[in-house]
Design a protein around this motif. Structure first.
Motif, short mmCIF file in Angstrom:
data_model
loop_
_atom_site.label_atom_id
_atom_site.label_comp_id
_atom_site.label_asym_id
_atom_site.label_seq_id
_atom_site.Cartn_x
_atom_site.Cartn_y
_atom_site.Cartn_z
N VAL A 1 -7.07 2.06 7.21
CA VAL A 1 -7.83 2.90 6.29
C VAL A 1 -8.60 3.97 7.05
CG1 VAL A 1 -9.62 2.91 4.52
CG2 VAL A 1 -7.99 1.03 4.62
N ILE B 1 -4.83 4.29 -1.32
CA ILE B 1 -4.71 3.41 -0.15
C ILE B 1 -5.90 2.47 -0.06
CG2 ILE B 1 -4.75 3.42 2.38
CD1 ILE B 1 -3.08 5.99 2.27
N MET B 2 -7.08 2.97 -0.32
CA MET B 2 -8.27 2.11 -0.28
C MET B 2 -8.20 1.05 -1.37
SD MET B 2 -11.24 4.91 0.54
CE MET B 2 -12.52 3.69 0.35
N THR C 1 0.82 -1.21 0.00
CA THR C 1 0.00 0.00 0.00
C THR C 1 0.86 1.26 0.00
OG1 THR C 1 -1.75 -1.17 1.20
CG2 THR C 1 -1.81 1.23 1.23
N TRP D 1 -5.17 -1.43 -0.46
CA TRP D 1 -5.36 -2.16 0.79
C TRP D 1 -6.46 -3.22 0.64
CZ3 TRP D 1 -2.43 -2.14 5.08
CH2 TRP D 1 -2.95 -2.73 6.24
N ASN D 2 -7.51 -2.91 -0.12
CA ASN D 2 -8.64 -3.82 -0.27
C ASN D 2 -8.55 -4.70 -1.52
OD1 ASN D 2 -9.93 -2.79 2.06
ND2 ASN D 2 -10.76 -1.08 0.87
#
Length: 346
Positions: A325, A274-275, A150, A278-279
């Protein structure tokens, strides 16, 4: 408090005040209710999650140490034949009959129908849902892999997208709008179409089962280029011309003038990146096959077996994945409105 207690009708509450508070309460319940349920459920045991009807708080079966028993016995509230209520511990259960004893008098055995007993439960947090995956399932490594992917991917995304946006907003050349239109048109291409050719390129570069194979393919995003370009178009051209008159290089203009002024848009893109990273689950699932390079999302999938799913671990580690997050969003949320409003995104 003055803002919270403000009323439209003066001293008396107007019907619009009631409607406003009801609407806000419903919105809070709708947005944060599932999160609170997830947080409380992450502290329940596997048996507690399978109870029906479900309980809101994490409740566990109360156990008691009984002389002569090698393990603690579950405690029940039993209604006897004469109507009295006693607290008994269950030794074993055969069919619809439970053999129970009084913890104060363990020598006496009492046969009780299972419908006459009620488990005694108390509030208890199953903290082992968090500690066991970190200790036994190498979830700490998964967490580090996700943080590495990330952070590095977001930094590369910000640099590459800001360079492209700088060229498409500051410089004037033939075909600039055409190039921007081509970049935006890539948003209409489904990701499933480019999975196979992207995997072929990653495999030919020897980046299968490498975190760099997850980072590099998605480094440049059309959404990020569009967001930053729209924001940079609002920067005053006079400032750029003044810097050139002072013999500033193009790199200095980009690094020392344009980027600092574009911090709100960069913060919005950082949150999005980042979202996304990260996901992300599909692309790491294709590229990574070895457990030592798994990310958090792949690690969560490992708890789901063919016949059994360890939901207590899944919920606990889901809370862990939500925390970074949430922290990033809380830190950068003040830039969201400014960045999106200035860039023209909806």
């Amino acid at each position: 408090m003055g803002f919270l207690t403000r009323r439209r009708g003066g001293k008396r509450l107007h019907w619009t005040d009631w409607a406003t508070w009801a609407y806000l309460a419903f919105g809070i319940l709708l947005m944060f209710g599932p999160i609170v349920w997830l947080l409380l459920s992450s502290f329940k045991t596997q048996a507690g999650l399978q109870e029906f009807p479900p309980t809101f708080l994490p409740l566990s079966q109360v156990t008691v140490e009984v002389e002569g028993s090698p393990r603690p016995l579950p405690l029940f509230r039993v209604t006897m034949e004469d109507g009295s209520v006693r607290e008994l511990a269950e030794v074993r259960r055969i069919g619809i009959v439970s053999t129970m004893i009084d913890p104060a008098d363990p020598d006496e055995r009492i046969s009780v129908p299972i419908e006459a007993r009620e488990p005694i439960r108390a509030f208890q947090l199953a903290t082992e849902n968090y500690t066991t995956p970190l200790e036994q399932f190498d979830f700490g490594r998964y967490l580090w892999n996700s943080v590495f992917v990330t952070v590095i991917a977001t930094m590369i995304t910000l640099v590459i997208n800001s360079m492209a946006a700088f060229a498409l907003s500051i410089y004037e050349f033939k075909g600039r709008n055409l190039a921007m239109g081509f970049i935006i048109s890539t948003l209409m291409i489904p990701i499933t179409i480019v999975l196979v050719p992207t995997y072929v390129v990653v495999a030919s570069l020897g980046m299968v089962n490498s975190l760099w194979g997850v980072i590099i393919p998605g480094a440049a995003t059309p959404t990020g280029v569009f967001l930053l370009r729209q924001y940079m178009l609002t920067l005053p051209k006079e400032l750029i011309e003044a810097a050139r008159m002072d013999k500033a290089s193009e790199w200095q203009i980009y690094w020392r003038i344009v980027l600092p002024l574009s911090l709100p848009a960069l913060a919005v893109l950082a949150i999005f990146s980042i979202m996304w990273r990260w996901n992300d689950f599909l692309w790491p699932l294709i590229v990574l096959n070895q457990t030592e390079v798994y990310t958090l999302q792949l690690g969560l999938n490992a708890f789901q077996g063919e016949l059994n799913t360890q939901w207590n671990y899944v919920l606990a580690m889901t809370v862990v994945t939500l925390l970074p997050v949430a922290l990033v969003f809380a830190f950068l949320q003040r830039f969201i409105t400014t960045g999106i409003a200035s860039s023209g995104m909806k």
